[in-house]
Design a protein around this motif. Structure first.
Motif, PDB file in Angstrom:
ATOM      1  N   LYS A   2     -11.898  10.816  -4.774  1.00 10.53           N
ATOM      2  CA  LYS A   2     -10.803  10.757  -3.961  1.00 10.53           C
ATOM      3  C   LYS A   2     -10.813   9.841  -2.704  1.00 10.53           C
ATOM      4  N   LEU A   3      -9.610   9.136  -2.582  1.00 12.38           N
ATOM      5  CA  LEU A   3      -9.258   8.081  -1.822  1.00 12.38           C
ATOM      6  C   LEU A   3      -8.011   8.751  -1.041  1.00 12.38           C
ATOM      7  N   THR A   4      -7.787   8.123   0.355  1.00 11.42           N
ATOM      8  CA  THR A   4      -6.567   8.629   1.043  1.00 11.42           C
ATOM      9  C   THR A   4      -5.998   7.462   1.791  1.00 11.42           C
ATOM     10  N   VAL A   5      -4.495   7.143   1.566  1.00 14.24           N
ATOM     11  CA  VAL A   5      -3.980   6.094   1.958  1.00 14.24           C
ATOM     12  C   VAL A   5      -3.569   6.711   3.284  1.00 14.24           C
ATOM     13  N   ASN A   6      -4.315   6.107   4.489  1.00 10.51           N
ATOM     14  CA  ASN A   6      -3.761   6.625   5.782  1.00 10.51           C
ATOM     15  C   ASN A   6      -2.523   5.805   6.458  1.00 10.51           C
ATOM     16  N   LEU A   7      -1.399   6.950   6.386  1.00  4.75           N
ATOM     17  CA  LEU A   7      -0.117   6.157   6.840  1.00  4.75           C
ATOM     18  C   LEU A   7       0.557   7.194   7.785  1.00  4.75           C
ATOM     19  N   GLY A   8      -0.114   7.768   8.607  1.00  7.34           N
ATOM     20  CA  GLY A   8       0.210   8.756   9.459  1.00  7.34           C
ATOM     21  C   GLY A   8       1.096  10.081   8.695  1.00  7.34           C
ATOM     22  N   ASN A  10       3.115   9.563   6.406  1.00  8.15           N
ATOM     23  CA  ASN A  10       3.338   9.446   4.913  1.00  8.15           C
ATOM     24  C   ASN A  10       1.989   9.210   4.099  1.00  8.15           C
ATOM     25  N   SER A  11       0.807   9.661   4.797  1.00 10.40           N
ATOM     26  CA  SER A  11      -0.407   9.519   4.291  1.00 10.40           C
ATOM     27  C   SER A  11      -0.395  10.497   2.973  1.00 10.40           C
ATOM     28  N   TYR A  12      -1.321  10.045   1.903  1.00 11.86           N
ATOM     29  CA  TYR A  12      -1.395  10.563   0.682  1.00 11.86           C
ATOM     30  C   TYR A  12      -2.673  10.337   0.168  1.00 11.86           C
ATOM     31  N   PRO A  13      -3.229  11.409  -0.777  1.00 14.06           N
ATOM     32  CA  PRO A  13      -4.264  11.212  -1.396  1.00 14.06           C
ATOM     33  C   PRO A  13      -4.276  10.487  -2.817  1.00 14.06           C
ATOM     34  N   ILE A  14      -5.323   9.727  -3.424  1.00 13.18           N
ATOM     35  CA  ILE A  14      -5.394   9.336  -4.504  1.00 13.18           C
ATOM     36  C   ILE A  14      -6.475  10.067  -5.213  1.00 13.18           C
ATOM     37  N   PHE A  15      -6.496  10.506  -6.425  1.00 13.04           N
ATOM     38  CA  PHE A  15      -7.817  11.198  -7.035  1.00 13.04           C
ATOM     39  C   PHE A  15      -7.782  10.350  -8.548  1.00 13.04           C
ATOM     40  N   ILE A  16      -9.177   9.931  -8.722  1.00 14.85           N
ATOM     41  CA  ILE A  16      -9.374   8.909  -9.952  1.00 14.85           C
ATOM     42  C   ILE A  16     -10.357   9.889 -10.678  1.00 14.85           C
ATOM     43  N   GLU A  17     -10.207  10.374 -11.626  1.00 11.81           N
ATOM     44  CA  GLU A  17     -11.174  11.354 -12.366  1.00 11.81           C
ATOM     45  C   GLU A  17     -10.852  11.297 -13.905  1.00 11.81           C
ATOM     46  N   ASN A  18     -11.705  11.286 -14.916  1.00 16.84           N
ATOM     47  CA  ASN A  18     -11.563  11.503 -16.337  1.00 16.84           C
ATOM     48  C   ASN A  18     -11.207  12.766 -16.491  1.00 16.84           C
ATOM     49  N   GLY A  19     -10.039  13.038 -17.214  1.00 19.04           N
ATOM     50  CA  GLY A  19      -9.408  14.391 -17.537  1.00 19.04           C
ATOM     51  C   GLY A  19      -8.513  14.902 -16.830  1.00 19.04           C
TER      52      GLY A  19
END
Length: 351
Positions: A2-8, A10-19
């Motif tokens: 999991k990565l998080t784009v920190n934009l106050g 407007n922040s949001y998570p990015i999940f990278i996972e097989n399946g």
């Protein structure tokens, strides 16, 4: 991962996972409490993954719109089809749009989401390598005009990005090459060790076991850049390395010959050659870029006279008040924005 784009706000998570595509609903329920979801996809992707996504969203009222695949779909005339589908489904501002596809669908559905009712929630599920490492992250959404690429658009951040490296197993080789153009770009502009890692392999198949890590590194570089410059006025311009030429090459052939990633490869190599000739980039960088392009089956030239491309370059979004910002390398892994004008590209012959 999991990565998080920190934009106050407007922040949001990015999940990278097989399946992860089969668990879309589980993740989406964390950020969405509405009732209706519109899935926008294309006729290549939806038959492969549409049902899996819809099955995972069984707790919601789901609708879908399937568009023709390919860059020609990313035009202004496609928008009314999406708006009509949203209106027919009676989507409100409390509902959600999922962009399920490559960069074309992500950009097009993203722009529709940004403009429908002045903004409706958006989730990106990118299914091409290019979209996974680049276009699904950062909030740039757009459509093309006949005069050029991405000339109508917005900055509109998604609520979540779900990246499933497994879906790349169904991608034709052409689309793998497309994505590798952008992967190589990240090594060029920000991470010399990533570039060296790419060059240490003999082919995409050889690289494949490391792909989730490669994707994660590219996404993390983009996350860092976007956090520093959400609206593309400074450091984020570095992400456009190779793109000034690439967009004009794509447009010249009506988006039917070189793919975006192939055109980016040509643009990176050719602009670095020009910069080396002017003493603006360390010698040998162009040769190293060509080596990487060769490993992953990407072209380094297109045979077009530079004079055929300069007219389109004048319409580039990076061309402001007659001044053109081009992205150049100091060396591999280190880039900078160089203010110039169209004369930078005044050279004889073809590229």
């Amino acid at each position: 991962m999991k990565l998080t784009v920190n934009l106050g706000e407007n922040s949001y998570p990015i999940f990278i996972e097989n399946g992860i595509i089969k668990k879309s609903g589980e993740h989406i329920s964390q950020i969405f409490s509405g009732q209706k979801i519109m899935i926008v996809s294309d006729d290549n992707v939806f038959p492969l993954y549409g049902q899996q996504v819809m099955d995972s969203l069984k707790d919601y009222e789901c609708h879908s719109l399937v568009l023709p695949h390919g860059e020609p779909t990313k035009n202004f005339q496609s928008l009314p089809k999406i708006y009509t589908a949203m209106l027919d489904a009676k989507l409100t501002r409390s509902d959600l749009v999922i962009a399920l596809g490559g960069g074309v669908i992500g950009d097009l559905a993203g722009f529709a989401a940004a403009s429908y009712l002045r903004g409706i929630k958006l989730v990106q599920i990118p299914t091409s390598l290019l979209a996974q490492v680049d276009s699904s992250v950062g909030g740039k959404v757009a459509v093309d005009l006949p005069q050029g690429k991405n000339l109508v658009g917005a900055f509109y951040q998604p609520k979540m990005v779900l990246i499933d490296p497994d879906v790349l197993n169904t991608l034709p080789e052409h689309f793998i090459k497309d994505g590798m153009g952008e992967v190589i770009k990240y090594g060029c502009i920000k991470d010399g060790s990533l570039f060296d890692r790419l060059c240490a392999h003999s082919s995409f198949e050889d690289l494949k076991p490391e792909l989730p890590e490669i994707i994660a590194r590219c996404v993390d570089i983009k996350r860092i850049v976007v956090e520093a410059d959400q609206f593309d006025t400074g450091e984020r311009m570095l992400l456009n390395f190779g793109h000034t030429l690439a967009h004009t090459i794509e447009q010249y052939y009506n988006y039917e010959r070189e793919s975006h990633g192939e055109a980016v490869g040509i643009g990176m190599y050719q602009i670095t050659l020009m910069a080396e000739e002017k003493g603006l980039t360390g010698s040998g960088c162009a040769d190293q870029i060509k080596k990487a392009l060769d490993i992953y089956g990407l072209p380094s030239s297109c045979g077009l006279p530079v004079t055929d491309l300069t007219k389109a370059i004048t319409l580039d979004k990076k061309n402001l008040n007659g001044k053109l910002n081009v992205v150049l390398l100091k060396e591999l892994g280190s880039s900078y924005v160089y203010p110039t004008d169209i004369s930078f590209f005044n050279k004889g012959g073809a590229i």
